[in-house]
Design an enzyme around this catalytic site. Structure first.
Site, PDB file in Angstrom:
ATOM      1  N   CYS A  56       0.833  -1.208   0.000  1.00  0.00           N
ATOM      2  CA  CYS A  56       0.000   0.000   0.000  1.00  0.00           C
ATOM      3  C   CYS A  56       0.865   1.255   0.000  1.00  0.00           C
ATOM      4  CB  CYS A  56      -0.902   0.030   1.229  1.00  0.00           C
ATOM      5  SG  CYS A  56      -2.208  -1.201   1.245  1.00  0.00           S
ATOM      6  N   VAL A  57       0.228   2.382  -0.269  1.00  0.00           N
ATOM      7  CA  VAL A  57       0.881   3.689  -0.206  1.00  0.00           C
ATOM      8  C   VAL A  57       0.086   4.591   0.726  1.00  0.00           C
ATOM      9  CG1 VAL A  57       1.253   5.828  -1.528  1.00  0.00           C
ATOM     10  CG2 VAL A  57       2.121   3.673  -2.404  1.00  0.00           C
TER      11      VAL A  57
END
Length: 200
Positions: A45-46
């Protein structure tokens, strides 16, 4: 836990104190605060931190773009996740008086945490974050992307500071992070199917 390059002078609070006080967000989550730190744990994820220096107001989101192969509609990749996560965070800041022209960003994550086709998701998330910020004219002041690590990220909204601790992936950590991200991805696809409208 270390401050990233281009961060303001570090807070007087220790990393452990920041973690203890932080409002934690999970995949698909976001938060806007004036004083309380915001934290999250990232795999592929970011997380993007946005900050208005005049108001000393900031926020952070946590997003994962679903793989196209898991969806019958490729638009889910953007509409339900990346774009939504960014738009909802910007709008929440604007609702509290921030101005888009003043916003600056710091971004983290996109790790390659498993040796499979899912490795590409981290790269896609990084590319998306860079392109979205560039398109909206929001400067990316600091970033820490990619690599075989999970990341603990803490955003301090009152100062704009951002801290990132890389953690080498061990098998239990991989299993926990991947399970959480897959559960989130599957929830997005399920939501999209229930909201789909057929015209006739």
């Amino acid at each position: 836990m270390q401050a990233l390059a281009h961060s303001p002078t570090p807070s007087a609070l220790s990393g452990k104190t920041l973690e203890r006080l932080a409002h934690n967000i999970n995949p698909g989550g976001w938060a806007v605060e004036t004083e309380r730190p915001i934290s999250t744990l990232l795999g592929s994820c970011v997380a993007v931190c946005l900050y208005d220096p005049k108001l000393r107001l900031g926020g952070m989101n946590h997003f994962l773009l679903p793989s196209i192969s898991r969806s019958s509609n490729a638009d889910i990749d953007v509409v339900l996740n990346g774009d939504y996560a960014m738009e909802v965070l910007v709008n929440a800041l604007l609702d509290k008086g921030a101005q888009k022209r003043r916003l600056v960003a710091k971004a983290f994550g996109g790790g390659n945490i498993v040796s499979s086709i899912r490795m590409a998701i981290g790269d896609r998330n990084v590319q998306f974050a860079r392109e979205w910020l560039g398109r909206e004219g929001i400067p990316l002041l600091a970033s820490d992307f990619g690599g075989p690590w999970s990341r603990k990220v803490i955003c301090v909204p009152a100062s704009g500071e951002a801290y990132c601790r890389r953690t080498p992936i061990t098998q239990p950590e991989v299993a926990a992070i991947v399970k959480e991200e897959q559960a989130y991805e599957q929830s997005l696809v399920a939501t999209a199917k229930t909201k789909r409208v057929e015209l006739f």
